[in-house]
Scaffold this motif. Structure first.
Motif, PDB file in Angstrom:
ATOM      1  N   VAL A  28      -1.858   3.699  -2.596  1.00 21.68           N
ATOM      2  CA  VAL A  28      -1.654   4.756  -1.609  1.00 21.68           C
ATOM      3  C   VAL A  28      -2.519   5.955  -1.963  1.00 21.68           C
ATOM      4  O   VAL A  28      -2.442   6.477  -3.081  1.00 21.68           O
ATOM      5  CB  VAL A  28      -0.170   5.194  -1.575  1.00 21.68           C
ATOM      6  N   VAL A  33      -3.294   3.280   3.037  1.00 17.59           N
ATOM      7  CA  VAL A  33      -2.710   2.314   2.110  1.00 17.59           C
ATOM      8  C   VAL A  33      -3.583   1.061   2.076  1.00 17.59           C
ATOM      9  O   VAL A  33      -3.986   0.553   3.125  1.00 17.59           O
ATOM     10  CB  VAL A  33      -1.279   1.915   2.556  1.00 17.59           C
ATOM     11  N   VAL A  65      -1.696   8.714   5.729  1.00 20.35           N
ATOM     12  CA  VAL A  65      -1.501   8.257   4.363  1.00 20.35           C
ATOM     13  C   VAL A  65      -2.106   6.857   4.238  1.00 20.35           C
ATOM     14  O   VAL A  65      -1.421   5.862   4.465  1.00 20.35           O
ATOM     15  CB  VAL A  65       0.004   8.242   3.996  1.00 20.35           C
ATOM     16  N   GLU A 109      -3.672   9.409  -6.001  1.00 25.27           N
ATOM     17  CA  GLU A 109      -3.442   8.003  -5.664  1.00 25.27           C
ATOM     18  C   GLU A 109      -2.290   7.472  -6.499  1.00 25.27           C
ATOM     19  O   GLU A 109      -2.163   7.804  -7.679  1.00 25.27           O
ATOM     20  CB  GLU A 109      -4.703   7.176  -5.921  1.00 25.27           C
ATOM     21  N   LEU A 141       7.263   3.957   2.480  1.00 23.98           N
ATOM     22  CA  LEU A 141       6.289   3.047   3.087  1.00 23.98           C
ATOM     23  C   LEU A 141       6.947   1.684   3.261  1.00 23.98           C
ATOM     24  O   LEU A 141       7.391   1.068   2.293  1.00 23.98           O
ATOM     25  CB  LEU A 141       5.055   2.930   2.197  1.00 23.98           C
TER      26      LEU A 141
END
Length: 175
Positions: A56, A135, A133, A99, A40
């Motif tokens: 995340v 965030v 995904v 997470e 990321l």
């Protein structure tokens, strides 16, 4: 001639600014049934404020997620049950990391960093599936950026202000 060139330059600069405004994944493809290294990329803080936490959400179908530790940051993991059972190298898996949170560090707004985790893409996930995904980026003074928008049918990430990073599942090439 000069005016069209200036307009083209302005368009490129604006497009680059939009592209840099999101948290993105370095690799935009992953093989079904194989390990995926999710990098990321965090290119800025929140409205000029330093990033102090990255959370995340690990999507359903990304199995055995493991965060990479970062010096100066604390890593926490939360587990949850999956909606279905998956086959992970011959063993049924019904729960896992849901997470990952990195906190306690300080990433200045004018600095760049990467937050990394590794997971296996469930072989039950079909090729051509797009995995989002989500965030949440938390910054000083209570500022927050939520990169969690998942496009509705017929839309793309470009249609949103705060799209979730994503990658596409692909088939393993035949030899």
């Amino acid at each position: 001639m000069f005016k069209p060139m200036m307009l083209a330059f302005a368009a490129v600069v604006c497009a680059a600014g939009v592209a840099d405004a999101h948290i993105t994944l370095e690799q935009n493809q992953a093989l079904s049934g194989k390990a995926y290294k999710a990098v990321l990329r965090v290119g800025h803080g929140c409205e000029g404020k330093a990033t102090v936490k990255i959370r995340v959400k690990i999507p359903e179908g990304l199995l055995s997620a493991k965060p990479m530790p970062k010096p100066g940051w604390t890593v926490e993991k939360a587990n949850a049950a999956y909606q279905q059972s998956y086959d992970l190298y011959g063993k049924p898996v019904k729960e896992g990391v849901s997470e990952i949170t990195w906190s306690g560090g300080n990433l200045a707004d004018d600095e760049y960093d990467e937050f990394i985790f590794r997971a296996t893409v469930a072989k039950e996930i079909a090729a051509k599936t797009r995995i989002y995904v989500p965030v949440v980026q938390e910054c000083t003074e209570g500022a927050v950026e939520r990169w969690i928008e998942i496009p509705a049918v017929g839309k793309s990430s470009d249609d949103y202000d705060a799209p979730a990073p994503y990658f596409d599942v692909i088939e393993q090439p035949r030899s």
